[in-house]
Design a protein around this motif. Structure first.
Motif, PDB file in Angstrom:
ATOM      1  N   ARG A 121       5.018   1.252   7.591  1.00  0.00           N
ATOM      2  CA  ARG A 121       4.840   2.299   6.591  1.00  0.00           C
ATOM      3  C   ARG A 121       6.065   3.182   6.483  1.00  0.00           C
ATOM      4  O   ARG A 121       6.483   3.570   5.392  1.00  0.00           O
ATOM      5  CB  ARG A 121       3.595   3.125   6.921  1.00  0.00           C
TER       6      ARG A 121
ATOM      7  N   ARG B 279       2.613   1.782  -3.422  1.00  0.00           N
ATOM      8  CA  ARG B 279       1.705   2.267  -4.456  1.00  0.00           C
ATOM      9  C   ARG B 279       1.360   3.735  -4.296  1.00  0.00           C
ATOM     10  O   ARG B 279       1.009   4.405  -5.276  1.00  0.00           O
ATOM     11  CB  ARG B 279       0.433   1.414  -4.453  1.00  0.00           C
ATOM     12  N   SER B 280       1.461   4.261  -3.081  1.00  0.00           N
ATOM     13  CA  SER B 280       1.169   5.680  -2.872  1.00  0.00           C
ATOM     14  C   SER B 280       2.419   6.549  -2.895  1.00  0.00           C
ATOM     15  O   SER B 280       2.362   7.704  -3.306  1.00  0.00           O
ATOM     16  CB  SER B 280       0.442   5.877  -1.539  1.00  0.00           C
ATOM     17  N   ALA B 281       3.568   5.997  -2.488  1.00  0.00           N
ATOM     18  CA  ALA B 281       4.779   6.807  -2.345  1.00  0.00           C
ATOM     19  C   ALA B 281       5.708   6.726  -3.543  1.00  0.00           C
ATOM     20  O   ALA B 281       6.509   7.636  -3.754  1.00  0.00           O
ATOM     21  CB  ALA B 281       5.544   6.377  -1.079  1.00  0.00           C
TER      22      ALA B 281
ATOM     23  N   GLN C 108       0.830  -1.204   0.000  1.00  0.00           N
ATOM     24  CA  GLN C 108       0.000   0.000   0.000  1.00  0.00           C
ATOM     25  C   GLN C 108       0.862   1.251   0.000  1.00  0.00           C
ATOM     26  O   GLN C 108       0.578   2.228  -0.702  1.00  0.00           O
ATOM     27  CB  GLN C 108      -0.926  -0.007   1.214  1.00  0.00           C
TER      28      GLN C 108
ATOM     29  N   LYS D 276       8.273   3.398   3.182  1.00  0.00           N
ATOM     30  CA  LYS D 276       8.320   4.731   2.580  1.00  0.00           C
ATOM     31  C   LYS D 276       9.761   5.165   2.344  1.00  0.00           C
ATOM     32  O   LYS D 276      10.075   5.785   1.318  1.00  0.00           O
ATOM     33  CB  LYS D 276       7.602   5.750   3.473  1.00  0.00           C
TER      34      LYS D 276
ATOM     35  N   SER E  46       3.100  -0.743  -8.514  1.00  0.00           N
ATOM     36  CA  SER E  46       4.241   0.125  -8.221  1.00  0.00           C
ATOM     37  C   SER E  46       5.451  -0.233  -9.068  1.00  0.00           C
ATOM     38  O   SER E  46       6.358   0.587  -9.254  1.00  0.00           O
ATOM     39  CB  SER E  46       4.619   0.022  -6.740  1.00  0.00           C
TER      40      SER E  46
ATOM     41  N   THR F 235      -5.273  18.157  -7.703  1.00  0.00           N
ATOM     42  CA  THR F 235      -4.490  17.416  -8.685  1.00  0.00           C
ATOM     43  C   THR F 235      -4.725  18.001 -10.068  1.00  0.00           C
ATOM     44  O   THR F 235      -5.806  18.493 -10.382  1.00  0.00           O
ATOM     45  CB  THR F 235      -4.884  15.930  -8.696  1.00  0.00           C
TER      46      THR F 235
END
Length: 384
Positions: free
Chosen positions: A107, A21-23, A18, A111, A346, A198
């Motif tokens: 996380r 995929r976000s960082a 997770q 990260k 990712s 965005t």
């Protein structure tokens, strides 16, 4: 403590995915080659660059067609980045994870790995020679000119029209969000800029912001003219079809350094060039490796200009950069549990190893990856 670590490891790996995929911004925007095939540090993966094609007249004949051989260029990407980040969990903390308590520490460590990957991909900018904007001036303060100039440069460099992206630093994105061309629903048909902050897709680009956009630290030339040393032909010094070449620079007085990644231009030539290898310009003549090879003949005495230090916002086609990640070969030494997964979203292959140490467990994430700018003609710097 749970009876088996198999209850804990999948939860932590899922949390790690997770975060990736976000960082991980850049791996999702570039040409990514991921696979479940294990590899070792130092292995290479070839990314193929297609050769140019030609056309010819149709001439009906009984003789078979003599087709030309294709000669794609192999760009080897070295898996030379083996990076890790780990943390300890007590038996009680492991029980809490199995019971549904999220591990914030997971996380943070994943990260950190994501930021390491992002920074390494960004560092490949030093091969990009396309350049628009003004060094030291954040783009999009009042107009979209930087984007349209970047589009024109990519078009001149024959970049495909699809799969184009722009990645901005926080200041350039803040400027862009304030422009009516980006945030006015009546002109864009979208309200994401106002509601979500965005930029979405505009002007033929997918827009993204990244907090790790680098700054190129050019060193201003010392006093004393820097000029082209005499007549130099188009493509001089090239042995690779014009992808790289040489430029002889005359320095009148005071030696001066050029850094790898510096952008220089030559009076009378619209092309900007990148310095491939750092070199000191001596008083006299110095041969400098540049990309691309000279696009216009020098006459001698043509003034050389060095672009100042600048934020390297990037506009590019996805195939300009290649990122490769592979899971590592299994290791059984002192490992109680291990899990690897190659994530197609990712583009990162993430591994988690669990090792018992001093009555607690070390949960150690690691990644093996490499990246390169394989087609610099498909990218342009949007200086800030």
């Amino acid at each position: 403590m749970p009876n088996t670590l198999t209850d804990v490891v999948p939860v932590l790996v899922a949390q790690g995915l997770q975060v990736l995929r976000s960082a991980c911004v850049m791996p999702r925007l570039v040409n990514t080659d991921y696979s479940n095939t294990p590899a070792n540090q130092g292995d290479t993966v070839n990314v193929y660059i297609p050769s140019a094609a030609t056309v010819s007249d149709v001439a009906p004949s009984a003789a078979p067609i003599q087709g030309g051989d294709s000669a794609p260029i192999k760009a080897p990407i070295a898996l030379n980045r083996w990076r890790r980040s780990g943390f300890f969990l007590t038996d009680k903390q492991q029980e809490e994870i199995v019971g549904g308590v999220q591990s914030a520490q997971t996380r943070e460590h994943v990260k950190a790995l994501a930021q390491d990957i992002n920074a390494f991909i960004f560092a490949q900018y030093k091969k990009v020679y396309g350049y628009v904007g003004v060094a030291g001036t954040t783009p999009f303060a009042s107009a979209v000119t930087a984007a349209t100039d970047a589009r024109a440069t990519l078009n001149r460099q024959l970049a495909p029209l699809d799969d184009r992206r722009i990645v901005l630093d926080v200041n350039a994105e803040a400027n862009a969000l304030g422009l009516a061309a980006f945030n006015a629903q009546y002109s864009t048909g979208q309200n994401s800029a106002i509601i979500e902050g965005t930029l979405g897709r505009k002007l033929g680009f997918d827009w993204a912001m990244d907090q790790q956009v680098p700054t190129h630290p050019a060193v201003a030339l010392t006093a004393g003219a820097a000029t082209a040393n005499g007549v130099q032909a188009i493509g001089v010094g090239s042995t690779d079809g014009g992808r790289t070449g040489t430029l002889s620079i005359a320095k009148a007085t005071n030696a001066a350094p050029l850094l790898a990644g510096d952008i220089i231009s030559i009076a009378g030539d619209a092309q900007t060039y990148v310095v491939n290898t750092g070199v000191s310009l001596i008083v006299g003549n110095t041969s400098v490796s540049i990309s691309p090879a000279l696009q216009k003949e020098t006459l001698g005495g043509d003034v050389i200009t060095l672009r100042a230090a600048h934020v390297v916002n990037l506009a590019f086609h996805r195939d300009a950069f290649a990122f490769v990640s592979r899971p590592l070969m299994a290791s059984s030494a002192n490992v109680q549990e291990m899990m690897s997964i190659a994530d197609p979203i990712s583009g990162v292959a993430l591994r988690l190893e669990v090792v018992r140490q001093n009555k607690q467990m070390l949960f150690d994430f690691d990644v093996l990856y490499g990246a390169a700018c394989v087609r610099p003609e498909l990218a342009v710097r949007v200086a800030g």
